[in-house]
Design a protein around this motif. Sequence first.
Motif, PDB file in Angstrom:
ATOM      1  N   ALA A   1       0.821  -1.202   0.000  1.00  0.00           N
ATOM      2  CA  ALA A   1       0.000   0.000   0.000  1.00  0.00           C
ATOM      3  C   ALA A   1       0.857   1.255   0.000  1.00  0.00           C
ATOM      4  N   GLY A   2       2.190   1.092  -0.029  1.00  0.00           N
ATOM      5  CA  GLY A   2       3.092   2.241  -0.115  1.00  0.00           C
ATOM      6  C   GLY A   2       3.845   2.479   1.180  1.00  0.00           C
TER       7      GLY A   2
ATOM      8  N   ILE B   1      15.820   2.127  -0.039  1.00  0.00           N
ATOM      9  CA  ILE B   1      15.722   1.095  -1.077  1.00  0.00           C
ATOM     10  C   ILE B   1      16.128   1.703  -2.423  1.00  0.00           C
ATOM     11  N   PHE B   2      15.763   2.958  -2.660  1.00  0.00           N
ATOM     12  CA  PHE B   2      16.126   3.623  -3.916  1.00  0.00           C
ATOM     13  C   PHE B   2      17.647   3.614  -4.111  1.00  0.00           C
TER      14      PHE B   2
ATOM     15  N   GLY C   1       3.303   4.794  -4.760  1.00  0.00           N
ATOM     16  CA  GLY C   1       4.387   5.612  -4.249  1.00  0.00           C
ATOM     17  C   GLY C   1       5.739   4.926  -4.236  1.00  0.00           C
ATOM     18  N   ASN C   2       6.282   4.696  -3.023  1.00  0.00           N
ATOM     19  CA  ASN C   2       7.620   4.147  -2.866  1.00  0.00           C
ATOM     20  C   ASN C   2       7.826   2.849  -3.625  1.00  0.00           C
ATOM     21  N   ALA C   3       6.845   1.948  -3.533  1.00  0.00           N
ATOM     22  CA  ALA C   3       6.982   0.657  -4.209  1.00  0.00           C
ATOM     23  C   ALA C   3       7.091   0.853  -5.720  1.00  0.00           C
ATOM     24  N   GLY C   4       6.300   1.778  -6.265  1.00  0.00           N
ATOM     25  CA  GLY C   4       6.345   2.025  -7.701  1.00  0.00           C
ATOM     26  C   GLY C   4       7.671   2.595  -8.153  1.00  0.00           C
ATOM     27  N   TYR C   5       8.189   3.557  -7.413  1.00  0.00           N
ATOM     28  CA  TYR C   5       9.473   4.159  -7.782  1.00  0.00           C
ATOM     29  C   TYR C   5      10.610   3.153  -7.671  1.00  0.00           C
ATOM     30  N   ALA C   6      10.631   2.400  -6.572  1.00  0.00           N
ATOM     31  CA  ALA C   6      11.703   1.422  -6.381  1.00  0.00           C
ATOM     32  C   ALA C   6      11.662   0.362  -7.475  1.00  0.00           C
ATOM     33  N   MET C   7      10.479  -0.114  -7.801  1.00  0.00           N
ATOM     34  CA  MET C   7      10.337  -1.106  -8.855  1.00  0.00           C
ATOM     35  C   MET C   7      10.831  -0.555 -10.190  1.00  0.00           C
TER      36      MET C   7
ATOM     37  N   PHE D   1       1.310   3.434  -9.253  1.00  0.00           N
ATOM     38  CA  PHE D   1       1.194   4.838  -9.645  1.00  0.00           C
ATOM     39  C   PHE D   1       1.887   5.686  -8.586  1.00  0.00           C
ATOM     40  N   ALA D   2       2.255   6.897  -8.981  1.00  0.00           N
ATOM     41  CA  ALA D   2       2.882   7.817  -8.029  1.00  0.00           C
ATOM     42  C   ALA D   2       1.860   8.308  -7.006  1.00  0.00           C
ATOM     43  N   THR D   3       0.682   8.660  -7.489  1.00  0.00           N
ATOM     44  CA  THR D   3      -0.421   9.057  -6.611  1.00  0.00           C
ATOM     45  C   THR D   3      -1.684   8.347  -7.078  1.00  0.00           C
TER      46      THR D   3
END
Length: 515
Positions: free
Chosen positions: A129-130, A147-148, A170-176, A192-194
Amino acid sequence: MNEELKRMIERLREKKAAASLGGGLKNIERQHSAGRLTARERIVRLLDPSSFQEMNMLAALPEDGRKDLYGDGVVVGHGTIQGRRVCVYAQDYTVKAGTTGPIHRSKVTGIIEMAVKTGTPLIGLWDSAGGRLDAENRPLPICRSSIFYRCTQASGIVPQISAMLGPGAGNAGYAMALTDFVFMVDKKSYTFATGPVAVKEVLGEDITMEELGGAKVHSQVSGLADMRVDTEDECFTGIRDLLSYLPSNHREKAPRIIAEPVSEEADEEIGDMIPTDPRKSYDMRRIISRIVDNEKIFEIKKEFARNIITGFGRLNGYSVGIIANQPLFMAGSLTIDSSDKEARFIRFCDAFNIPLIFFVDTTGFLPGSHQEHGGILRHGAKVLYAISEAVVPKIAVLIRKAYGGAKPAMGIDKDIGIDCIYAWPTGESAIMGAEAVAEVIYGKEIAEADDPEALRERKIRELKEAAEPYPMVYGGLLDDIIEPGETRLKLSAALGSLVEKEELRYPKRHGNIPL
């Protein structure tokens, strides 16, 4: 064994049994009712039987440990896939919705660092869920685990494969997105970012999670996803298959698997796949499949920028990266999206010692204000940069057309660092098509001629002859003109001669690719 030790062991077993249930049976049932597996179930299906060794199983924040709630929403460890060691992290949605709290981040960064130190491929199974809102500002040193940063440091050292198996805000999307390859499960995974709620609040736009960041959107529109699958099991099969083409780290080469010896006999049918009318399209996949081992191509971003094909195959057992124009879409022309797709794939293959083979039939970069204003020059420059920077073996085959700036962007240019260039007799190379060139160069002369049509036809004929592969081979711009039927044999021989290639470049921190 004394009684005190027995009690200690029994207590340990109870804690590990509780940890193995994640957030408990009710949350596991909710996960299953949503059509999704739990983190540990996913790992078991992905890895070789009984190979997984879990780490930090009992890690927990103090208040969670007192409740026998362990793991902080992620399972990490190592095991094997087809006998090869891999490191894995899998977010556990049954514990705090898989949100990234401090222990969670520490476990993920720890397994990434282990993968880097041991030269082991890294696989992330995302379902979150982020960021955990109540934990993001905890004054704990462990909160500094990024993680990034670790994904970035691991990039180019070990292959990183991600699978989005549920939500990933959010975080999960960017890291992935920082990893090398992304799998998504259709109608079950979103990133998605938001999310839709924030979009509605800020922009007043009503949109569903599927419409905003579903697997189809990221496979066809954004280009984030490399593979869209129907089920989690299909995803795990895809990850195992992809890994078979890759080395374990940047110091190694991909495993050589000889399943189909290269025949000395020519393929008499492959040339018939090209229409006699140069204006007609055809499926480049059919040609590639006749050349690679077992007619098998593992495509990357198959649904995105379909005017270009990128993927992995084998040739005489060697793993190769394949880049090919697809005449079925936009006549194989190059675009903003295809440039990004090609450049990223080239850079991955170069980072991990995978030779590149180009199959070329392109009318050039797609013209028009949409492409120009969208930055086609900047995006196209990424491809030129990636090809020029790559030091792995690079071989190109000119199947039919190679026009304009797309020539070097598809490897039809010895001076951009291509090792071997072959052409079929059907190949032609020029600034643009003969008809267009005739109008640009000879338009005034043709208009003033006594017989304009006769002069136009003569000029077009002369230009077509100049675009044939023979002038290129005379000048040393091609290594050979080959019969279509001998392509597999020629490529195999060239690859064998280049497999130990070494190429040194000027020392520097890094170049400045036009991102």
